[in-house]
Design a protein around this motif. Structure first.
Motif, short mmCIF file in Angstrom:
data_model
loop_
_atom_site.label_atom_id
_atom_site.label_comp_id
_atom_site.label_asym_id
_atom_site.label_seq_id
_atom_site.Cartn_x
_atom_site.Cartn_y
_atom_site.Cartn_z
N ILE A 72 0.85 -1.20 0.00
CA ILE A 72 0.00 0.00 0.00
C ILE A 72 0.88 1.25 0.00
N ASP A 73 1.88 1.27 0.89
CA ASP A 73 2.80 2.41 0.97
C ASP A 73 3.57 2.62 -0.33
N GLY A 75 2.33 2.17 -3.25
CA GLY A 75 1.42 2.61 -4.30
C GLY A 75 0.94 1.51 -5.21
N GLU A 77 -1.57 -1.09 -6.75
CA GLU A 77 -3.02 -1.06 -6.95
C GLU A 77 -3.72 -2.08 -6.04
N GLU A 78 -4.91 -1.72 -5.60
CA GLU A 78 -5.66 -2.56 -4.66
C GLU A 78 -5.95 -3.95 -5.23
N ARG A 105 10.78 10.65 1.98
CA ARG A 105 9.33 10.39 1.99
C ARG A 105 8.94 9.16 2.80
N VAL A 107 8.97 6.05 1.91
CA VAL A 107 8.29 5.00 1.15
C VAL A 107 9.20 3.78 1.02
N VAL A 137 5.09 -3.83 -8.61
CA VAL A 137 5.25 -2.39 -8.42
C VAL A 137 5.38 -1.71 -9.78
N ARG A 138 5.13 -0.41 -9.77
CA ARG A 138 5.20 0.33 -11.03
C ARG A 138 6.63 0.31 -11.58
N SER A 141 10.14 1.80 -10.14
CA SER A 141 10.08 1.88 -8.68
C SER A 141 11.32 1.25 -8.09
#
Length: 163
Positions: A72-73, A75, A77-78, A105, A107, A137-138, A141
């Protein structure tokens, strides 16, 4: 003379892991009279986390971080997180041994999993989970790069007397 803090790079991170584990191994032998391979996995994780926090300008850490909260931290997707939680092999409801987090940040930047020994069945489960994180992850990242750290016994060549 003060040491300057390191910037993150793949080479610097690998060197830092090796330095931290070498130090942990020496401590285990000196204070516990045991090799690192017999110490708890948490012992390795704590030493690596401490070393990273002191050696790098851009890392904090979280120990035993929830897999779900980490994603979640980061980013993710759910629907991807839900797929992870449904797959028992990936242990989505579990915890990661160590998460390196960005200093600014906070993250998640890299996941580290620690194992005593090199039995392939134990390593494979963590490797699959780390690969899933890297793929999920994107693109671009930091969490695309994660680490599986394990101990193994090395047979040393017998010392020969110099004649």
């Amino acid at each position: 003379m003060t040491e300057s803090l390191l910037k993150s790079s793949s080479g610097n991170r690998l060197d830092a892991i090796m330095k931290a584990l070498t130090h942990a191994s020496n401590m285990a032998l000196e204070h516990c009279d045991m090799p690192l391979s017999r110490m708890p996995e948490y012992f390795m994780a704590v030493h690596v986390a401490h070393h990273f926090a002191n050696a790098f300008s851009n890392f904090g850490y979280r120990m035993e971080a929830s897999v779900k909260e980490t994603l979640i931290d980061a980013g993710v997707e759910e629907d991807e997180i839900n797929a992870l939680l449904e797959n028992e092999q990936l242990r989505g409801n579990g915890r990661f041994d160590l998460i390196l987090r960005t200093g600014r940040r906070g993250v998640p930047a890299h996941v580290l999993e620690f194992k005593r020994g090199s039995r392939s069945d134990h390593l494979f489960k963590d490797l699959v989970r780390l690969a899933y994180v890297s793929r999920t992850v994107r693109e671009g990242s930091r969490l695309e790069t994660n680490y599986l750290v394990f101990t193994t016994k090395v047979k040393r060549a017998p010392a020969h007397d110099a004649q």
